[in-house]
Design a protein around this motif. Sequence first.
Motif, PDB file in Angstrom:
ATOM      1  N   UNK A   1      34.705  42.156  37.770  1.00  0.00           N
ATOM      2  CA  UNK A   1      34.218  43.576  38.017  1.00  0.00           C
ATOM      3  C   UNK A   1      33.850  44.382  36.968  1.00  0.00           C
ATOM      4  N   UNK A   2      34.737  44.298  35.602  1.00  0.00           N
ATOM      5  CA  UNK A   2      34.457  44.832  34.495  1.00  0.00           C
ATOM      6  C   UNK A   2      33.306  44.622  33.982  1.00  0.00           C
ATOM      7  N   UNK A   3      32.853  43.222  33.781  1.00  0.00           N
ATOM      8  CA  UNK A   3      31.840  42.704  33.147  1.00  0.00           C
ATOM      9  C   UNK A   3      30.536  42.936  33.789  1.00  0.00           C
TER      10      UNK A   3
ATOM     11  N   UNK B   1      38.744  48.053  40.231  1.00  0.00           N
ATOM     12  CA  UNK B   1      39.656  48.764  41.527  1.00  0.00           C
ATOM     13  C   UNK B   1      39.032  48.109  42.587  1.00  0.00           C
ATOM     14  N   UNK B   2      37.646  48.088  42.922  1.00  0.00           N
ATOM     15  CA  UNK B   2      36.994  47.305  43.857  1.00  0.00           C
ATOM     16  C   UNK B   2      36.984  45.852  44.211  1.00  0.00           C
TER      17      UNK B   2
ATOM     18  N   UNK C   1      39.632  44.157  42.553  1.00  0.00           N
ATOM     19  CA  UNK C   1      40.874  43.866  42.789  1.00  0.00           C
ATOM     20  C   UNK C   1      41.265  43.969  44.279  1.00  0.00           C
ATOM     21  N   UNK C   2      40.638  45.146  45.137  1.00  0.00           N
ATOM     22  CA  UNK C   2      40.857  45.196  46.456  1.00  0.00           C
ATOM     23  C   UNK C   2      40.220  43.984  47.309  1.00  0.00           C
ATOM     24  N   UNK C   3      39.140  43.507  46.847  1.00  0.00           N
ATOM     25  CA  UNK C   3      38.399  42.231  47.409  1.00  0.00           C
ATOM     26  C   UNK C   3      39.241  40.881  47.328  1.00  0.00           C
ATOM     27  N   UNK C   4      39.965  41.011  45.888  1.00  0.00           N
ATOM     28  CA  UNK C   4      40.738  39.672  45.560  1.00  0.00           C
ATOM     29  C   UNK C   4      41.857  39.807  46.745  1.00  0.00           C
ATOM     30  N   UNK C   5      42.461  41.051  46.854  1.00  0.00           N
ATOM     31  CA  UNK C   5      43.619  41.097  47.731  1.00  0.00           C
ATOM     32  C   UNK C   5      43.172  40.724  49.102  1.00  0.00           C
TER      33      UNK C   5
END
Length: 137
Positions: free
Chosen positions: A85-87, A109-110, A112-116
């Motif tokens: 996401x950062x890259x 954050x987006x 991270x939420x997708x991974x969760x």
Amino acid sequence: MEIISKKGIVVENNNGNVKVMIQRDSGCGSCSTCGGCEVKPSYYTTFTNDDLNPGDFVFLDSDVKTVNKVSYLTYLFPVSMMTIGAILANTVFSNKGFDENLLTLLFIVGFLLISLIILRVYDKRYKNKNLIKIRKI
């Protein structure tokens, strides 16, 4: 197939749903003041057809490959997704006139939420599979 075994004690048996208490050796694994940390027991509940009573000692067995796969997925997948996401944010929105720091944070954050969410689906898929086998000593 390599097996990890952990000794435990049956706490309760509710029609085959067995709750086992596992006492870890130490809180951190190794230190010079071993025994200085408070180590809380872990509990695991599983179903078995064996006739187990409270107080029975049992072994909980699991395949090493399965444990490693689940551990890697649980710990490394969210970190990898945040990095992607950062890259992606820095690549797509560089020199576009947007606040790159804010967009990077939002993408992290987006992702991270997708991974969760993906981990939640993965967890539900493996919920009814007995990844840990129980056997009486």
